[in-house]
Design an enzyme around this catalytic site. Structure first.
Site, PDB file in Angstrom:
ATOM      1  N   VAL A 104       4.496  11.062   2.316  1.00  0.00           N
ATOM      2  CA  VAL A 104       3.729   9.867   1.990  1.00  0.00           C
ATOM      3  C   VAL A 104       3.427   9.889   0.497  1.00  0.00           C
ATOM      4  O   VAL A 104       3.293  10.955  -0.110  1.00  0.00           O
ATOM      5  CB  VAL A 104       2.420   9.818   2.826  1.00  0.00           C
ATOM      6  CG1 VAL A 104       1.542  11.009   2.531  1.00  0.00           C
ATOM      7  CG2 VAL A 104       1.653   8.525   2.602  1.00  0.00           C
ATOM      8  N   ASP A 117       0.849  -1.185   0.000  1.00  0.00           N
ATOM      9  CA  ASP A 117       0.000   0.000   0.000  1.00  0.00           C
ATOM     10  C   ASP A 117       0.882   1.230   0.000  1.00  0.00           C
ATOM     11  O   ASP A 117       2.030   1.198  -0.435  1.00  0.00           O
ATOM     12  CB  ASP A 117      -0.925  -0.044   1.221  1.00  0.00           C
ATOM     13  CG  ASP A 117      -2.187   0.786   1.019  1.00  0.00           C
ATOM     14  OD1 ASP A 117      -3.134   0.555   1.759  1.00  0.00           O
ATOM     15  OD2 ASP A 117      -2.196   1.667   0.150  1.00  0.00           O
ATOM     16  N   THR A 118       0.331   2.304   0.515  1.00  0.00           N
ATOM     17  CA  THR A 118       1.026   3.575   0.607  1.00  0.00           C
ATOM     18  C   THR A 118       2.418   3.435   1.219  1.00  0.00           C
ATOM     19  O   THR A 118       2.610   2.650   2.135  1.00  0.00           O
ATOM     20  CB  THR A 118       0.183   4.522   1.479  1.00  0.00           C
ATOM     21  OG1 THR A 118      -1.133   4.602   0.938  1.00  0.00           O
ATOM     22  CG2 THR A 118       0.792   5.892   1.542  1.00  0.00           C
ATOM     23  N   VAL A 119       3.371   4.209   0.731  1.00  0.00           N
ATOM     24  CA  VAL A 119       4.716   4.243   1.324  1.00  0.00           C
ATOM     25  C   VAL A 119       4.925   5.603   1.979  1.00  0.00           C
ATOM     26  O   VAL A 119       4.290   6.595   1.607  1.00  0.00           O
ATOM     27  CB  VAL A 119       5.817   3.993   0.271  1.00  0.00           C
ATOM     28  CG1 VAL A 119       5.620   2.648  -0.392  1.00  0.00           C
ATOM     29  CG2 VAL A 119       5.846   5.105  -0.775  1.00  0.00           C
TER      30      VAL A 119
END
Length: 519
Positions: free
Chosen positions: A261, A244-246
């Site tokens: 982000v 998912d998001t990093v």
């Protein structure tokens, strides 16, 4: 004392603690905690301490979701590379904002993450990315949403932030802090940023996932009854890639923090959909210590964007880090402000993760301490130069002890002297020294007295940094490293098999002590 860092891990990677008030506890549906026999570990100095005097710390994540064991090495490698790149900049003395951008660029460039290259494709087979960055020193924030044609969306977000700091545009127009879609792309092109083709941003894995999901959507669309279409397993089984998001949070050598982000969003999302990665207070947050906050703190989130937007988890967790017990505060925030949030009562499973850090440094303290040390050193030298012979020996030694901040062992006696004679001519000088010394050595052991020539102006400062990661998802991949470490540490934190995903919280983290020698 030599420059270095000391890490005190709350937990070994992937482990849990038995008590909810201790680091690493796992709470399930507000029930009793899990019991696993494990004790906190302590780490001595680093394997390969850096000789560079600039200090700092980086904590990154490659998403909260599901990370298979077969690809664990790839996820950890992505985090490891991001840490190394960011720490290399921190060792050169760059600011937190620059270092956090560098970490995100490395994560965006990894084809295994859902950010930049290899991002999830929307329902039309397009790559649309969100990203944001926040500078804890200035409290400025900038973001892009649903951005196409750019390899590294975080670079556009950072450029927006830097341009907004230049002040108003011609004719008094207010500079943007958040741009989306085609407008964001045109702005980036006007700034001379490089564009990228859709094919270059699409990987074999992201295209395979899109084709698989597309077939499911088409089959589900053949059901004429809307009620059946909503309840069909075909629509509920849309494949979500296991990442998912990093994001990243950074502490630099002056005690400044920054957070960032980046995300490609949900698979098969509607064009134009924007997740938490681009929304203020939801994707990342960074704030310096001030009159209200005792700590500088930063956070970056990952998970279901819609749920994170409704709960503003990034800001909630950063605010929680101001409490005395950081671990307990994050645990309660994840439970009360996220999983059991009144804004998410209709959701059976609440999926998200966060990385957070806090430290006892700020820009005001850093600048004041550096200047006052130089002043005290020069005053000591001046007193020495004005006197000679026996007078010099009799006068110079006590002056050196009083005015030089390293004489921490005299804090108590000198403070009593200062309070007993508040009107004497030397009281302002002693008060100045007390203010400086008490703040420096609050958490740092006394240093032995020695000869401190004015041209060297050497001193040590101590930063105590706490860092945590927490998630309600099956797993979360993180990496962290200080400037004094020889190599980063990586971990894939997992919920126990018996824990309920979306209703349980896993928390891990540690404490890092940075000893900064400057000249």
């Amino acid at each position: 004392m030599v420059p270095g860092s000391v890490l005190e891990d709350y937990l070994d990677p992937g482990s849990m603690m038995e008590d909810r008030a201790d680091p690493g506890s796992v709470m399930e549906d507000r029930g009793p905690p899990h019991h696993l026999d494990n004790q906190p570990t302590e780490h001595g100095g680093s394997d390969n301490p850096s000789k560079n005097k600039a200090q700092g710390f980086v904590l990154v994540h490659a998403g909260a979701g599901f990370h298979s064991e077969s690809k664990a090495k790839e996820y950890k490698t992505a985090c490891r590379k991001a840490c190394i790149k960011a720490v290399a900049e921190l060792r050169e003395g760059v600011c937190a904002l620059s270092a956090v951008t560098t970490a995100l660029v490395e994560l965006e460039n990894s084809p295994i993450t859902n950010a930049g290259t290899g991002s999830n494709l929307n329902i039309e087979g397009q790559t649309e990315c969100d990203a944001s960055v926040m500078d804890g020193r200035t409290l400025n924030f900038a973001a892009v949403g649903a951005l196409q044609g750019i390899k590294n969306p975080i670079l556009v977000a950072r450029k927006i932030l830097l341009e907004s700091e230049k002040g108003k545009l011609p004719a008094g127009r207010v500079p943007p802090c958040f741009l989306v879609g085609d407008g964001a792309y045109k702005w980036a092109m006007a700034q001379g940023m490089a564009s990228s083709t859709a094919a270059a941003l699409t990987t074999r894995q992201s295209m395979a996932s899109f084709k698989k999901n597309k077939r499911k959507v088409e089959l589900a669309g053949q059901l004429q009854n809307p009620q059946k279409r909503r309840s069909s397993n075909l629509t509920s089984d849309i494949y979500q890639p296991p990442m998912d998001t990093v994001g990243a949070v950074i502490l630099d050598s002056c005690g400044q923090v920054a957070a960032a982000v980046s995300s490609g969003g949900l698979a098969m999302k509607h064009p134009g959909r924007i997740g938490q990665a681009a929304v203020y207070g939801c994707g990342c947050w960074a704030e310096r210590a001030n009159g209200t906050n005792a700590f500088s703190s930063a956070s970056s989130t990952s998970g279901c964007g819609e749920q994170l937007v409704r709960t503003m988890l990034a800001r909630e967790c950063t605010c929680a880090m101001q409490k005395e017990d950081a671990h307990q505060a994050i645990l309660e925030t994840m439970q009360n402000k996220f999983i059991y949030s009144p804004f998410l009562t209709a959701d059976d499973s609440v999926l998200g993760g966060v990385i957070v850090l806090r430290c006892q440094e700020s820009s005001e303290n850093c600048e004041f301490r550096s200047g006052s040390r130089a002043f005290m050193d020069r005053l000591w030298w001046l007193c020495s130069a004005l006197l000679s012979g026996s007078s010099r020996q009799q006068f110079c030694t006590p002056v050196a002890l009083l005015v030089h901040p390293h004489a921490s062992f005299l804090l108590g006696p000198v403070q009593a002297w200062f309070e007993a004679c508040p009107t004497c001519w030397w009281s302002p000088l002693i008060g100045y020294w007390l203010l400086e010394s008490s703040s420096i050595f609050q958490n740092d052991p006394p240093q032995p007295m020695g000869h401190y020539p004015f041209w060297k102006n050497q001193y040590f400062s101590h930063v105590r940094l706490e860092f945590l990661w927490a998630h309600s998802t099956d797993s979360m991949c993180v990496g962290y490293m200080s400037t004094q470490d020889g190599k980063p540490k990586t971990s894939i934190s997992r919920l126990p098999p018996e824990a309920s995903t979306g209703r349980s919280v896993a928390i891990e983290g540690g404490v890092c002590h940075l000893y900064n020698q400057s000249t």
